[in-house]
Design a protein around this motif. Structure first.
Motif, PDB file in Angstrom:
ATOM      1  N   ARG A   1      83.888  -8.401  64.471  1.00 47.16           N
ATOM      2  CA  ARG A   1      82.874  -8.291  65.076  1.00 47.16           C
ATOM      3  C   ARG A   1      83.277  -8.421  66.943  1.00 47.16           C
ATOM      4  NH1 ARG A   1      77.180  -8.243  63.256  1.00 47.16           N
ATOM      5  NH2 ARG A   1      76.957  -8.528  65.562  1.00 47.16           N
TER       6      ARG A   1
ATOM      7  N   LEU B   1      86.335  -5.109  66.965  1.00 49.47           N
ATOM      8  CA  LEU B   1      85.190  -3.806  66.670  1.00 49.47           C
ATOM      9  C   LEU B   1      84.261  -3.786  68.489  1.00 49.47           C
ATOM     10  CD1 LEU B   1      84.358  -3.848  62.987  1.00 49.47           C
ATOM     11  CD2 LEU B   1      85.912  -2.291  64.548  1.00 49.47           C
ATOM     12  N   GLY B   2      84.735  -4.799  68.931  1.00 48.51           N
ATOM     13  CA  GLY B   2      83.872  -5.038  70.541  1.00 48.51           C
ATOM     14  C   GLY B   2      82.123  -5.115  70.047  1.00 48.51           C
ATOM     15  N   LEU B   3      81.536  -5.459  69.003  1.00 51.05           N
ATOM     16  CA  LEU B   3      79.495  -5.352  68.893  1.00 51.05           C
ATOM     17  C   LEU B   3      79.998  -6.759  69.515  1.00 51.05           C
ATOM     18  CD1 LEU B   3      80.000  -4.733  65.115  1.00 51.05           C
ATOM     19  CD2 LEU B   3      79.337  -3.528  67.396  1.00 51.05           C
TER      20      LEU B   3
ATOM     21  N   PRO C   1      87.211   2.488  73.073  1.00 52.08           N
ATOM     22  CA  PRO C   1      87.132   3.334  73.041  1.00 52.08           C
ATOM     23  C   PRO C   1      88.459   4.477  73.037  1.00 52.08           C
ATOM     24  CG  PRO C   1      85.895   2.768  75.222  1.00 52.08           C
ATOM     25  CD  PRO C   1      87.006   1.434  73.820  1.00 52.08           C
TER      26      PRO C   1
ATOM     27  N   VAL D   1      89.235   3.090  68.810  1.00 52.83           N
ATOM     28  CA  VAL D   1      88.198   3.251  67.486  1.00 52.83           C
ATOM     29  C   VAL D   1      88.123   3.964  66.786  1.00 52.83           C
ATOM     30  CG1 VAL D   1      86.642   4.634  68.730  1.00 52.83           C
ATOM     31  CG2 VAL D   1      85.989   2.638  67.451  1.00 52.83           C
TER      32      VAL D   1
ATOM     33  N   GLN E   1      75.076  -0.927  56.127  1.00 57.09           N
ATOM     34  CA  GLN E   1      74.148  -0.976  56.916  1.00 57.09           C
ATOM     35  C   GLN E   1      73.535   0.461  57.891  1.00 57.09           C
ATOM     36  OE1 GLN E   1      75.231  -3.649  60.302  1.00 57.09           O
ATOM     37  NE2 GLN E   1      74.290  -4.838  59.481  1.00 57.09           N
TER      38      GLN E   1
ATOM     39  N   LEU F   1      77.793  10.983  61.267  1.00 60.89           N
ATOM     40  CA  LEU F   1      78.638  10.197  61.207  1.00 60.89           C
ATOM     41  C   LEU F   1      79.892  10.682  62.266  1.00 60.89           C
ATOM     42  CD1 LEU F   1      78.397   7.084  59.663  1.00 60.89           C
ATOM     43  CD2 LEU F   1      78.270   6.971  61.859  1.00 60.89           C
TER      44      LEU F   1
ATOM     45  N   ALA G   1      78.805  12.345  65.609  1.00 64.81           N
ATOM     46  CA  ALA G   1      78.798  10.976  66.398  1.00 64.81           C
ATOM     47  C   ALA G   1      80.794  10.913  67.060  1.00 64.81           C
ATOM     48  CB  ALA G   1      78.988   9.978  66.172  1.00 64.81           C
ATOM     49  N   GLY G   2      81.733  11.584  65.475  1.00 63.89           N
ATOM     50  CA  GLY G   2      82.928  11.385  66.452  1.00 63.89           C
ATOM     51  C   GLY G   2      83.736  12.202  66.423  1.00 63.89           C
TER      52      GLY G   2
ATOM     53  N   SER H   1      82.434   6.320  54.606  1.00 62.16           N
ATOM     54  CA  SER H   1      81.955   5.903  56.565  1.00 62.16           C
ATOM     55  C   SER H   1      82.914   5.723  56.873  1.00 62.16           C
ATOM     56  CB  SER H   1      80.526   5.413  56.841  1.00 62.16           C
ATOM     57  OG  SER H   1      80.507   3.732  55.913  1.00 62.16           O
TER      58      SER H   1
ATOM     59  N   LEU I   1      85.696   7.691  56.686  1.00 56.97           N
ATOM     60  CA  LEU I   1      85.683   9.344  57.315  1.00 56.97           C
ATOM     61  C   LEU I   1      86.821   9.620  58.035  1.00 56.97           C
ATOM     62  CD1 LEU I   1      81.530  10.000  57.961  1.00 56.97           C
ATOM     63  CD2 LEU I   1      83.243  10.970  56.285  1.00 56.97           C
ATOM     64  N   LYS I   2      87.089   8.761  59.209  1.00 55.16           N
ATOM     65  CA  LYS I   2      87.903   9.085  60.881  1.00 55.16           C
ATOM     66  C   LYS I   2      89.580   9.248  59.797  1.00 55.16           C
ATOM     67  CE  LYS I   2      85.612   5.905  62.743  1.00 55.16           C
ATOM     68  NZ  LYS I   2      85.841   5.011  63.986  1.00 55.16           N
TER      69      LYS I   2
END
Lengths: 327, 356
Positions: A56, A59-61, A81, A84, A95, A109, A112-113, A152, A155-156
């Protein structure tokens, strides 16, 4: 420390303390980790050892209290950023918003990306969810949600893939598919960091491991080296007639070899060449029926290193792990 | 822009949002239908019939009055002589829809209904994302949290503006249709239309404010339930409870402390309130709550809250902790600030610089 140019992930002295009602709880206590490019890297630790906190934080959470992190050569969290887009991740349980379909979830997603929508079908195909792509996520089993989570993250088409318990909820076939997918991804040049409690899987899939306990690294390196470093060097010896076991034990003990007698075999340690056991016993007309070096597996090494080996009649608390002063 | 596109799509894909809007449109349609079917156009025949009925009524009451004069009974005591102007034809006309007189009430109904639904939509748009964990997932794609939340809020307000503008237009068209078919558009001058449009704009501002409020509360609590709980708390404690306390304490002009009156003032430009606790025998002057005053209080609370979040104070907990673990403080401080602002009307914090 000079950054290694082939390192995809470097963590040095990472610290994180949570405020809790019972007083501060140190989740990470100067944790170190290094993952080289192209590796499938196992990240192991008992419950509450700091694995998820590490991921976490990466990932910057959540924000670390101290230490350094570099991903793909960039300092985190400042450059998060920027990098990522090259890091795919699932952390903890999958989730997703239950009322959306699998396709909608990935499509949003992608938007968003800023990724092409064509990747949605590709990712769903890769994890075997193409035929259920129009079903709502809330109708999925845990295993299917897990597959969607992996989709997910893929995807990147990331350079670094971080998967926290990806096999959680998968059936045996799904676990094998996941293992094969990891191998394919790794072969394509993707670096995979895999956190799991299925240690037999980790032993098969991973090139390297890092083991964490109470927020500190307790072991790291290639799987074979970690196993070798914690191998007991014991050899199991069985003889043709069980009645000869006491004599055989005496013979070996007289030769200066450490022997432990069990009901139907001997456990011999401190022997460089197991063949010498056969020779010594054959000289006394005792013939060996089994001579097996006892190799350590990752599970036993893990239990030993983290001090979480179950003891009959005792209950272990999640925080009852071993504190190791150095890796 | 990619995040805006994603959030725009997410907004219209959310079933709860779509159903909330469907229910809202359904309610407006029901209101419009009731008005349509209970009104009728005033024709010369209807006017003549109303005049005839007014005459009949006048004659009936006059006959009764004369009977009383001739042979008074107990029932006749204190009966005044009927006057002709008491029986005007307008009193016997069928219900009709006069756009100039009636449309503002229906615009207020539109604004209040949509503001309520906007609160739910705003809370749901971000609250459900937090609750399901989808927000955390999104943050692994777009790690700048404030940017993500800011984009979501902008998209929400953008959509609410679109929904507000479209439904305002449709509602106006429906009201014009009702007035044309079952009423009148008389006296709708340019000035009247301008005033009508400004009422709509104030309504839209209120709708956006409620949407942002729902969004903000659900963001703080990371759950739609928190926003709805606060709303319920404000209604129960802040309105019913406060009304009771103010009346028990015999506070003068108690309505000035109640949110609905300020909403009414905002929409109608002013509300006149009386003082039920004025000294006996003295006719207390009425008090005017203007829409400027109500708007300023709303803005003042927002500005104060912003300052509260951004200004460090001695003894205050650090911002990272405060943002997640001090909901009680936020709620208490908001309440204190609101009451303080209303009481002092100065908009300045008390000595020490902080309300914390």
């Amino acid at each position: 420390m000079v950054p290694d140019m082939t390192s995809v992930l470097e963590i040095n002295g990472l610290r994180k303390t949570y405020r809790a009602r019972g007083g501060p709880r140190r989740a990470l206590d100067g944790f170190d980790m290094q993952v080289e490019a192209g590796q499938v890297h196992g990240f192991l630790g008992p419950n509450g050892s700091g694995k998820t906190t590490t991921l976490r934080t990466l990932l910057g959470l959540i924000r670390a209290d101290g230490g350094r992190m570099r991903v793909l050569g960039q300092e985190l969290p400042k450059a998060l950023p920027k990098v990522v887009g090259q890091v795919g991740a699932i952390v903890e349980s999958p989730q997703f918003f239950g009322s959306f379909t699998a396709r909608d979830t990935l499509s949003l997603l992608c938007d968003a990306g800023n990724l092409p929508q064509a990747r949605v079908g590709w990712a769903l195909e890769l994890v075997g969810l193409s035929e259920r792509s129009k079903d709502r996520v809330k109708t999925f089993s845990l295993g299917m949600k897990q597959r969607l989570a992996v989709a997910s993250a893929l995807l990147k088409q990331p350079r670094l893939l971080i998967l926290d318990e990806p096999a959680n909820g998968l059936d045996p076939g799904g676990i094998r598919e996941m293992r094969e997918m990891m191998a394919r991804l790794s072969a394509s040049g993707m670096t995979v960091v895999l956190s799991s409690h299925i240690l037999s899987e980790i032993q098969i899939i991973c090139d390297n491991v890092t083991i964490i306990s109470l927020g500190k690294r307790v072991a790291a390196g290639p799987v074979s080296e970690v196993l070798a470093a914690h191998s007991t060097g014991q050899v199991k010896v069985a003889v043709e007639a069980v009645t000869d076991l006491p004599t055989a034990a005496n013979v070996l003990a007289n030769a200066g070899i450490s022997v432990q007698q069990d009901a139907d075999h001997l456990m011999v340690s401190g022997v460089d060449k197991p063949a010498s056991i056969s020779r010594l016993l054959a000289e006394r007309q005792i013939y060996v029926s089994e001579l097996t070096p006892v190799s350590a597996d990752l599970e036993s090494v893990f239990l030993e290193l983290t001090g979480t080996m179950p003891v009959p009649g005792q209950h272990r608390s999640v925080d009852d792990s071993v504190k190791v002063t150095q890796a | 822009m990619s995040l805006v596109r994603a959030e725009r799509r997410r907004f219209i894909k959310r079933r709860m949002i779509v159903w909330t809007l469907v229910i809202f449109v359904g309610l407006l349609t029901t209101i419009g239908s009731i008005v349509f079917f209970t009104t009728e156009k005033v024709t010369p025949a209807a006017r003549a019939a109303a005049q005839a009925q007014a005459d009949r009524e006048y004659q009936r009451v006059m006959d009764e009055y004369q009977r009383c004069q001739e042979s008074p009974t107990e029932r006749c005591q204190g009966m005044p002589e009927p006057q002709r102007e008491w029986f005007q034809a307008e009193y016997f006309m069928p219900p009709t829809f006069n756009f100039r007189n009636d449309a503002d009430d229906f615009i207020i109904a539109w604004a209040i209904l949509l503001a309520m639904f906007s609160f739910i939509i705003g809370a749901s748009f971000v609250g459900a994302e937090w609750r399901s964990g989808a927000m955390m997932n999104l943050l692994t794609w777009r790690p700048k949290r404030m940017q993500v939340l800011g984009t979501k809020l902008s998209v929400l307000l953008g959509w609410l503006t679109v929904v507000g503008a479209v439904t305002f237009g449709l509602w106006t068209a429906a009201l014009v249709g009702i007035a044309s078919a079952h009423g009148t558009m008389e006296r709708m001058t340019n000035g009247a239309w301008q005033s009508y449009g400004l009422t709509g704009l104030r309504g839209l501002a209120m709708i956006l404010a409620f949407g942002a409020l729902g969004f903000g509360l659900a963001s703080i609590g990371r759950h739609i339930g928190l926003a709805l709980g606060v709303a319920l708390g404000v209604i129960i404690l802040g309105q019913f409870g406060l009304t009771l306390v103010l009346r028990m304490a015999e506070v003068h002009y108690p309505e000035q402390y109640l949110i609905p009156y300020h909403m009414q003032a905002w929409m109608e430009k002013r509300v006149e309130i009386g003082d039920p606790f004025a000294a006996p025998g003295i006719e207390a002057p009425t008090k005017i709550i203007s829409f400027g005053e109500s708007g300023s209080i709303g803005l003042g609370v927002v500005a104060w809250y912003w300052r509260w979040r951004s200004t460090p104070c001695a003894g205050a907990i650090s911002p990272p902790r405060r943002s997640r673990h001090s909901l009680g403080r936020v709620a208490a401080a908001c309440a204190a600030a609101t009451v303080g602002l209303w009481l002092t009307r100065s908009g300045r914090p008390p000595a020490g610089g902080c309300w914390r």
